[in-house]
Design a protein around this motif. Structure first.
Motif, PDB file in Angstrom:
ATOM      1  N   GLU A  72       0.661  -1.051  -0.167  1.00  0.00           N
ATOM      2  CA  GLU A  72      -0.021   0.052  -0.023  1.00  0.00           C
ATOM      3  C   GLU A  72       1.034   1.276   0.124  1.00  0.00           C
ATOM      4  O   GLU A  72       0.671   2.258  -0.454  1.00  0.00           O
ATOM      5  N   GLY A  73       1.849   1.212   0.773  1.00  0.00           N
ATOM      6  CA  GLY A  73       2.826   2.408   0.898  1.00  0.00           C
ATOM      7  C   GLY A  73       3.474   2.746  -0.534  1.00  0.00           C
ATOM      8  O   GLY A  73       3.866   3.691  -1.034  1.00  0.00           O
ATOM      9  N   VAL A  74       3.978   1.586  -1.324  1.00  0.00           N
ATOM     10  CA  VAL A  74       4.635   1.759  -2.669  1.00  0.00           C
ATOM     11  C   VAL A  74       3.816   2.169  -3.411  1.00  0.00           C
ATOM     12  O   VAL A  74       4.080   2.867  -4.069  1.00  0.00           O
ATOM     13  N   ARG A  75       2.462   1.801  -3.556  1.00  0.00           N
ATOM     14  CA  ARG A  75       1.622   2.184  -4.359  1.00  0.00           C
ATOM     15  C   ARG A  75       1.169   3.491  -4.120  1.00  0.00           C
ATOM     16  O   ARG A  75       1.124   4.416  -5.001  1.00  0.00           O
ATOM     17  N   ARG A  76       1.074   4.097  -2.842  1.00  0.00           N
ATOM     18  CA  ARG A  76       0.805   5.519  -2.579  1.00  0.00           C
ATOM     19  C   ARG A  76       1.763   6.274  -2.949  1.00  0.00           C
ATOM     20  O   ARG A  76       1.768   7.429  -3.795  1.00  0.00           O
ATOM     21  N   ASP A  77       3.090   5.908  -2.537  1.00  0.00           N
ATOM     22  CA  ASP A  77       4.253   6.840  -2.835  1.00  0.00           C
ATOM     23  C   ASP A  77       4.239   6.892  -4.565  1.00  0.00           C
ATOM     24  O   ASP A  77       4.560   8.064  -5.114  1.00  0.00           O
ATOM     25  N   LEU A  78       4.249   5.890  -5.431  1.00  0.00           N
ATOM     26  CA  LEU A  78       4.286   5.975  -6.584  1.00  0.00           C
ATOM     27  C   LEU A  78       3.313   6.591  -7.461  1.00  0.00           C
ATOM     28  O   LEU A  78       3.154   7.511  -8.336  1.00  0.00           O
ATOM     29  N   ALA A  79       1.784   6.496  -6.549  1.00  0.00           N
ATOM     30  CA  ALA A  79       0.656   7.311  -7.308  1.00  0.00           C
ATOM     31  C   ALA A  79       1.099   9.009  -7.092  1.00  0.00           C
ATOM     32  O   ALA A  79       0.855   9.950  -8.051  1.00  0.00           O
ATOM     33  N   ALA A  80       1.719   9.383  -6.037  1.00  0.00           N
ATOM     34  CA  ALA A  80       1.926  10.576  -5.855  1.00  0.00           C
ATOM     35  C   ALA A  80       3.069  11.253  -6.787  1.00  0.00           C
ATOM     36  O   ALA A  80       2.902  12.517  -7.060  1.00  0.00           O
ATOM     37  N   VAL A  81       3.730  10.347  -7.506  1.00  0.00           N
ATOM     38  CA  VAL A  81       4.815  10.693  -8.566  1.00  0.00           C
ATOM     39  C   VAL A  81       4.239  10.899  -9.931  1.00  0.00           C
ATOM     40  O   VAL A  81       4.080  11.678 -10.498  1.00  0.00           O
ATOM     41  N   TYR A  82       3.404   9.866 -10.071  1.00  0.00           N
ATOM     42  CA  TYR A  82       2.806   9.140 -11.459  1.00  0.00           C
ATOM     43  C   TYR A  82       1.818  10.326 -11.735  1.00  0.00           C
ATOM     44  O   TYR A  82       1.437  10.878 -12.937  1.00  0.00           O
ATOM     45  N   ILE A  83       0.979  10.716 -10.804  1.00  0.00           N
ATOM     46  CA  ILE A  83      -0.171  11.862 -10.746  1.00  0.00           C
ATOM     47  C   ILE A  83       0.158  13.128 -11.540  1.00  0.00           C
ATOM     48  O   ILE A  83      -0.459  13.687 -12.607  1.00  0.00           O
ATOM     49  N   TRP A  84       1.599  13.392 -11.363  1.00  0.00           N
ATOM     50  CA  TRP A  84       1.830  14.704 -12.032  1.00  0.00           C
ATOM     51  C   TRP A  84       2.377  14.589 -13.636  1.00  0.00           C
ATOM     52  O   TRP A  84       2.992  15.450 -14.144  1.00  0.00           O
ATOM     53  N   GLN A  85       2.782  13.282 -13.722  1.00  0.00           N
ATOM     54  CA  GLN A  85       3.113  13.016 -15.392  1.00  0.00           C
ATOM     55  C   GLN A  85       1.803  13.022 -16.221  1.00  0.00           C
ATOM     56  O   GLN A  85       1.030  12.115 -16.351  1.00  0.00           O
ATOM     57  N   ARG A  86       1.449  14.287 -16.512  1.00  0.00           N
ATOM     58  CA  ARG A  86       0.320  14.503 -17.308  1.00  0.00           C
ATOM     59  C   ARG A  86       0.153  13.768 -18.683  1.00  0.00           C
ATOM     60  O   ARG A  86      -1.005  13.408 -19.115  1.00  0.00           O
ATOM     61  N   HIS A  87       1.311  13.313 -19.090  1.00  0.00           N
ATOM     62  CA  HIS A  87       1.113  12.584 -20.301  1.00  0.00           C
ATOM     63  C   HIS A  87       0.906  10.996 -20.124  1.00  0.00           C
ATOM     64  O   HIS A  87       0.392  10.287 -20.913  1.00  0.00           O
ATOM     65  N   VAL A  88       0.732  10.598 -18.950  1.00  0.00           N
ATOM     66  CA  VAL A  88       0.157   9.210 -18.405  1.00  0.00           C
ATOM     67  C   VAL A  88      -1.306   9.526 -17.852  1.00  0.00           C
ATOM     68  O   VAL A  88      -1.636  10.007 -16.942  1.00  0.00           O
ATOM     69  N   GLN A  89      -2.094   8.808 -18.676  1.00  0.00           N
ATOM     70  CA  GLN A  89      -3.680   8.634 -18.184  1.00  0.00           C
ATOM     71  C   GLN A  89      -3.809   8.098 -16.871  1.00  0.00           C
ATOM     72  O   GLN A  89      -3.037   7.275 -16.420  1.00  0.00           O
ATOM     73  N   VAL A  90      -4.794   8.491 -16.080  1.00  0.00           N
ATOM     74  CA  VAL A  90      -5.116   8.025 -14.799  1.00  0.00           C
ATOM     75  C   VAL A  90      -5.212   6.458 -14.848  1.00  0.00           C
ATOM     76  O   VAL A  90      -4.970   5.850 -14.019  1.00  0.00           O
ATOM     77  N   ALA A  91      -5.941   5.962 -15.847  1.00  0.00           N
ATOM     78  CA  ALA A  91      -6.381   4.707 -15.897  1.00  0.00           C
ATOM     79  C   ALA A  91      -4.897   4.010 -16.152  1.00  0.00           C
ATOM     80  O   ALA A  91      -4.925   2.855 -15.478  1.00  0.00           O
TER      81      ALA A  91
END
Length: 125
Positions: A72-91
Motif C-alpha cells: 500500500e505504501g509503495v503504491r501510494r508513493d508511486l501514485a504521488a509521483v505518477y499523478i503529475w506525469q500529465r502524459h500518463v492517463q489516470v487509467a
C-alpha cells in the motif's frame, strides 16, 4: 595532506556501508517491479529476494509493517509521483500500480490523498 588522508578514510568508511541494500529497500524495489503485473504476493517477493515467506513477514513485523502495508505504501508513493506525469492517463497509472479497475485505483487514491486523481491533477487537491 593529513586532512585529505582523513577525508579519504571517512569516504572509505562510508562506502563500506553501501553494499547490500537493507531488506526493506530490496522488498520495496521488488514490489515496484512487480506492480504492473498485478498485486504482488508475499511468497513471490520472498522468493525473489531469497528468503522464506515467514522470515520476510517476521522481518517486516520487526519494522512495524505487514506485507500489505508495505505494498500500500509503495503504491501510494508511486501514485504521488505518477499523478503529475500529465502524459500518463489516470487509467494507466492504476494499471502501473497493479489495479485491474480504474475505480479501485480512484478509491485508493481518494483514501490516500483526500481527493480524486483528476482533482489532484487539476491542482485542486
Amino acid at each position: 595532506m593529513a586532512r585529505l588522508t582523513g577525508l579519504c578514510g571517512t569516504l572509505i568508511d562510508i562506502a563500506r556501508g553501501t553494499g547490500t541494500p537493507p531488506l526493506l529497500d530490496r522488498v520495496k524495489a521488488e514490489v515496484r517491479a512487480r506492480l504492473p503485473e498485478g498485486p504482488p504476493y508475499v511468497e513471490d517477493i520472498a522468493d525473489r529476494i531469497g528468503i522464506a515467506r515467514w522470515t520476510l513477514q517476521r522481518r517486516l513485523a520487526d519494522e512495524g509493517l505487514s506485507f500489505s502495508d508495505l505494498v500500500e505504501g509503495v503504491r501510494r508513493d508511486l501514485a504521488a509521483v505518477y499523478i503529475w506525469q500529465r502524459h500518463v492517463q489516470v487509467a494507466d497509472i492504476g494499471a502501473l500500480l497493479g489495479y485491474s479497475e480504474v475505480s479501485a485505483f480512484s478509491r485508493a487514491f481518494r483514501r490516500w490523498f483526500g481527493v480524486s486523481p483528476a482533482r489532484m491533477r487539476e491542482g485542486r487537491g
